[in-house]
Design an enzyme around this catalytic site. Structure first.
Site, PDB file in Angstrom:
ATOM      1  N   GLU A 182       7.702   1.063   4.968  1.00 41.47           N
ATOM      2  CA  GLU A 182       7.175   0.024   5.851  1.00 41.47           C
ATOM      3  C   GLU A 182       7.416  -1.320   5.167  1.00 41.47           C
ATOM      4  O   GLU A 182       7.208  -1.447   3.952  1.00 41.47           O
ATOM      5  CB  GLU A 182       5.672   0.248   6.063  1.00 41.47           C
ATOM      6  CG  GLU A 182       5.000  -0.790   6.951  1.00 41.47           C
ATOM      7  CD  GLU A 182       3.501  -0.530   7.151  1.00 41.47           C
ATOM      8  OE1 GLU A 182       2.902   0.214   6.352  1.00 41.47           O
ATOM      9  OE2 GLU A 182       2.938  -1.087   8.115  1.00 41.47           O
TER      10      GLU A 182
ATOM     11  N   HIS B  26       0.834  -1.209   0.000  1.00 43.28           N
ATOM     12  CA  HIS B  26       0.000   0.000   0.000  1.00 43.28           C
ATOM     13  C   HIS B  26       0.862   1.250   0.000  1.00 43.28           C
ATOM     14  O   HIS B  26       2.048   1.205   0.306  1.00 43.28           O
ATOM     15  CB  HIS B  26      -0.969   0.041   1.191  1.00 43.28           C
ATOM     16  CG  HIS B  26      -0.330   0.020   2.548  1.00 43.28           C
ATOM     17  ND1 HIS B  26      -0.072  -1.140   3.232  1.00 43.28           N
ATOM     18  CD2 HIS B  26       0.089   1.023   3.356  1.00 43.28           C
ATOM     19  CE1 HIS B  26       0.473  -0.858   4.407  1.00 43.28           C
ATOM     20  NE2 HIS B  26       0.595   0.461   4.507  1.00 43.28           N
TER      21      HIS B  26
ATOM     22  N   HIS C 200       3.971   7.119   3.792  1.00 45.73           N
ATOM     23  CA  HIS C 200       4.900   5.998   3.621  1.00 45.73           C
ATOM     24  C   HIS C 200       4.430   5.072   2.494  1.00 45.73           C
ATOM     25  O   HIS C 200       3.291   5.153   2.045  1.00 45.73           O
ATOM     26  CB  HIS C 200       5.096   5.210   4.925  1.00 45.73           C
ATOM     27  CG  HIS C 200       3.878   4.493   5.449  1.00 45.73           C
ATOM     28  ND1 HIS C 200       3.017   5.056   6.359  1.00 45.73           N
ATOM     29  CD2 HIS C 200       3.394   3.254   5.207  1.00 45.73           C
ATOM     30  CE1 HIS C 200       2.055   4.187   6.658  1.00 45.73           C
ATOM     31  NE2 HIS C 200       2.256   3.090   5.967  1.00 45.73           N
TER      32      HIS C 200
HETATM   33 CO    CO Z   1       1.110   1.305   6.322  1.00 44.73          CO
END
Ligand code: CO
Length: 134
Positions: A130, A7, A79
């Site tokens: 991440e 994502h 992020h």
């Molecule tokens: Co995230």
């Protein structure tokens, strides 16, 4: 080593407005808001055919995204999340190459119930990264 883009997360000052933008203006399928008190955020997921967007809004007093929104009042990309098969092996490999892992370096359970780690943006072209074990 990294796999799929899981994502892209966007910090937003108004979660209802951002949800309406993605659902109504862009015509995407979105999730209900999910409070994650241990991460200090409320999230809405936007499901796209090949990946997801994560809309992030601060939750509670010490939200880790409050400072980001103070600097970016209109919101912004916060992020990107890449999938890895073995998060501890990925961490060890990255640390051996000088990358900084945020926090105590131990994976925490993220928004999808899977282990996650964050990598220092200064080591990754100015972008918070991440890693999620899938
Ligand atoms: Co995230």
């Amino acid at each position: 080593m990294i796999g799929k883009l899981n994502h892209v997360a966007i910090a937003v000052p108004d979660l209802a407005a951002a949800s309406a933008l993605y659902r109504d203006t862009l015509g995407a399928e979105i999730s209900a808001p999910l409070d994650l008190p241990e991460h200090g955020v409320t999230t809405v997921f936007v499901n796209l055919p090949n990946t997801k967007m994560e809309l992030l809004h601060p939750l509670g007093e010490n939200s880790p995204i409050a400072g980001f929104l103070a600097k970016n009042p209109a919101g912004g990309v916060h992020h990107v999340c890449f999938e890895v098969k073995d998060i501890r092996a990925a961490r060890d490999r990255l640390k051996a190459q000088g990358a900084r892992v945020l926090g105590d370096g131990e994976p925490k359970i993220g928004a999808h119930g899977k282990p996650v780690l964050f990598l220092h943006p200064k080591d990754f072209c100015g972008t918070l990264v991440e890693l999620e074990e899938v």
